[in-house]
Design an enzyme around this catalytic site. Structure first.
Site, PDB file in Angstrom:
ATOM      1  CD  GLU A  26      47.887  41.611  40.194  1.00  0.00           C
ATOM      2  OE1 GLU A  26      47.854  42.812  40.568  1.00  0.00           O
ATOM      3  OE2 GLU A  26      46.858  40.948  39.990  1.00  0.00           O
ATOM      4  CD  GLU A  63      42.369  43.191  43.662  1.00  0.00           C
ATOM      5  OE1 GLU A  63      41.535  44.093  43.824  1.00  0.00           O
ATOM      6  OE2 GLU A  63      43.405  43.337  42.983  1.00  0.00           O
TER       7      GLU A  63
END
Ligand code: G3I
Length: 359
Positions: free
Chosen positions: A268, A161
């Protein structure tokens, strides 16, 4: 590698009506459909889920994991928050348990994650701003952790991220402030490669489907890192979606990310039925939209060349296991995964299978 079975025969044995109903929302609220084949047997690529030591110690959940998945990601127990103690020492009991379990059951491990802006452990906060000491501790952490699991994990999320949600900037974080914005990422990849010369090294982010501006910034970063020599071996798109996301946004995202020619990990995936729900009047409609989004993601992934289909990882097995399943309002339960709280396959699971066979 997925087991050598005749996938097509396995899927063909499922009545088309069952698979089609999954996409058209005839089943109840995300509720059970007719049985579906084990996901890992039907898919020509690794199908993963996130786990913890609690989940692999829970017999019904462990059975669902072993039946359906061929790859595991530690949901949080291979992160600094578990491994790095306040005094700077390492605790490997939990990650070792997960890696041992995977090895005992011939499952792949995708290790998650070495460097993440959201982890600010005390041991690093104490040396924040202390140049060489910070850099030495950074090197030592990556070398120790990635080195420990060399040959036992197939891949790492090395940097997680790095792009801000708005997409215009790279995230300012403990790592960028002490080591430099590009340098913390470059050195993380080089250090991970030095520690493990086999693992596929991923960069991983989210909202790359629903925010094209974030995807553009992420892709520009990947390009810069590759040009600077970062040994990036794969790209992870977390695919945390909700039923308000336009299904048509998924294929372009997968197509763009695959343009580097690297393996793609849908890393995910979950589809929140709570967020974005305002446009859907009934639980059945929400469930059908969830199934459509799952179908779209799996279909887009199936459209990749085989060498770029690293894995699809669900962020949990049963709705009740999900990080999203702690609603502020218990009535408005989120049902983001493929199996319901009782472990029964939902429409979304049938849609996953249907997409594997191009139905
Ligand atoms: O199970 C323990 C409990 O025994 C203890 O009492 C409690 C308080 O310390 O902690 C519990 O563990 C928590 C765990 O979730 C289970 O609830 C951890 O503290 C908490 O940090 C952990 O949060 C995880 C989060 O990442 C931070 O690591 C979530 O489970 C996990 O779903 C989430 O996953 C992230 C990905 O890594 C990156 N992408 C986004 C995704 C969702 O946020």
């Amino acid at each position: 590698m997925p087991p050598m079975i005749d996938r097509r025969a396995l899927i063909a044995a499922i009545p088309a009506a069952t698979l089609l109903s999954a996409c058209n929302g005839h089943a109840q609220e995300g509720g059970p459909t007719a049985p579906v084949p084990p996901l890992k047997m039907a898919a020509p690529f690794a199908v993963g889920t996130c786990v913890s030591t609690d989940s692999i110690d829970d017999p019904p959940l462990r059975d669902l994991i072993l039946s359906n998945f061929s790859q595991l990601t530690a949901e949080w127990q291979m992160k600094m928050e578990t491994i790095l103690k306040d005094d700077g020492t390492f605790a490997f009991e939990k990650p070792d348990a997960i890696v041992d379990f995977a090895g005992q059951n011939s499952l792949r491990v995708h290790a998650h994650t070495l460097i993440w802006y959201a982890q600010n452990p005390v041991a690093f906060q104490r040396i924040d701003g202390k140049g060489s000491a910070f850099a030495a501790a950074y090197r030592n952490y990556i070398a120790a952790v990635a080195g420990r699991y060399r040959g036992r994990v197939v891949s790492w999320d090395v940097v997680n991220e790095p792009v801000s949600d708005e997409g215009g900037t790279l995230r300012d974080c403990l790592w960028s402030r002490n080591l430099g914005m590009m340098d913390y990422m470059l050195s993380a990849f080089h250090l991970a490669r030095e520690a493990d010369d086999q693992a596929v090294l991923f960069i991983n982010d989210y909202w790359l489907e629903k925010r094209p501006e974030k995807r553009r910034a992420f892709m520009h970063l990947v390009e810069q890192l590759l040009k600077a020599g970062a040994p990036i071996g794969g790209i992870g798109s977390q695919t945390h979606l909700d039923i308000g996301v336009d299904p048509a946004s998924i294929k372009p995202a997968i197509h763009d990310l695959a343009s580097f020619g690297l393996p793609i990990h849908i890393s995910e995936m979950d589809i929140s039925t709570r967020f974005g729900a305002r446009n859907f009047s009934s639980a059945q409609d929400r469930s059908a939209q969830q199934a459509r989004l799952v179908h779209e993601a799996v279909d887009a992934f199936m459209g990749l060349p085989a060498h770029q289909r690293f894995a699809i990882t669900m962020w949990g097995v049963r709705d009740s296991d999900s990080w999203l399943a702690n609603p502020p309002n218990p009535v408005d339960l989120d049902r983001p995964l493929l199996f319901d709280a009782e472990g029964r396959p939902k429409q979304a699971a049938s849609a996953f299978i249907a997409a594997l066979s191009g139905r």
